[in-house]
Design a protein around this motif. Structure first.
Motif: not given
Length: 160
Positions: A58-62, A65-70, A120-124
């Protein structure tokens, strides 16, 4: 239309610990939250960090919030490590190189992180945390933890 990609960010640091300790510190599950506060990684599978192995996060950038694959892209113990983090709204790559030097390790860390669309860029950006700050945090925390481990190992190795 997606925003233009960000330029890669590169930072270097000297760690007063061997490449073996730096590598182990980077991959110790107990350090994951401190090293990567923007990621809440699922527990590693037995094959992690081997190249092509994956984890969910689970990611939090700015404010994003998103689910991610690492995905581990490259894993050369005591030499280099690279991973890709991909979510619905972004993708990023983080690379580390470890070079033994002067009784310690030079760590070079390069990262890219790009939104897939304008929102997404704005939210970041609303979180006001830059990629450079994240890279510097990764290195600062890696240095602190690896040097603490290295110092503890040196104390244990000294004759009483």
């Amino acid at each position: 239309m997606p925003p233009p990609p960000q330029a890669p960010v590169e930072r270097r640091v000297f760690v007063n610990a061997s490449p073996r300790i730096v590598w182990a510190t980077l991959h110790d599950p107990a350090n994951a939250r401190a090293l990567f506060p923007q990621l809440r990684l699922d527990p590693p599978a037995p094959d992690w960090p081997a190249a092509a192995s994956t984890r969910r996060a689970e990611t939090r950038v700015g404010l994003l919030r998103d689910t991610a694959r690492v995905e581990s892209l490259e894993a050369r113990p005591q030499s280099s490590f690279a991973l890709r983090v991909t979510g619905a709204g972004f993708s990023g790559e983080f690379r580390w190189w470890f070079e033994p030097i002067a009784g310690g390790t030079r760590v070079v860390h390069v990262a890219t992180f790009d939104p897939h669309d304008r929102w997404a860029g704005i939210l970041m950006k609303l979180g006001r945390e830059s990629l450079a700050n994240r890279v510097e945090h990764h290195l600062r925390t890696l240095k602190e933890r690896a040097e603490a481990t290295g110092a503890a190992e040196r104390r244990e190795a000294q004759p009483s």
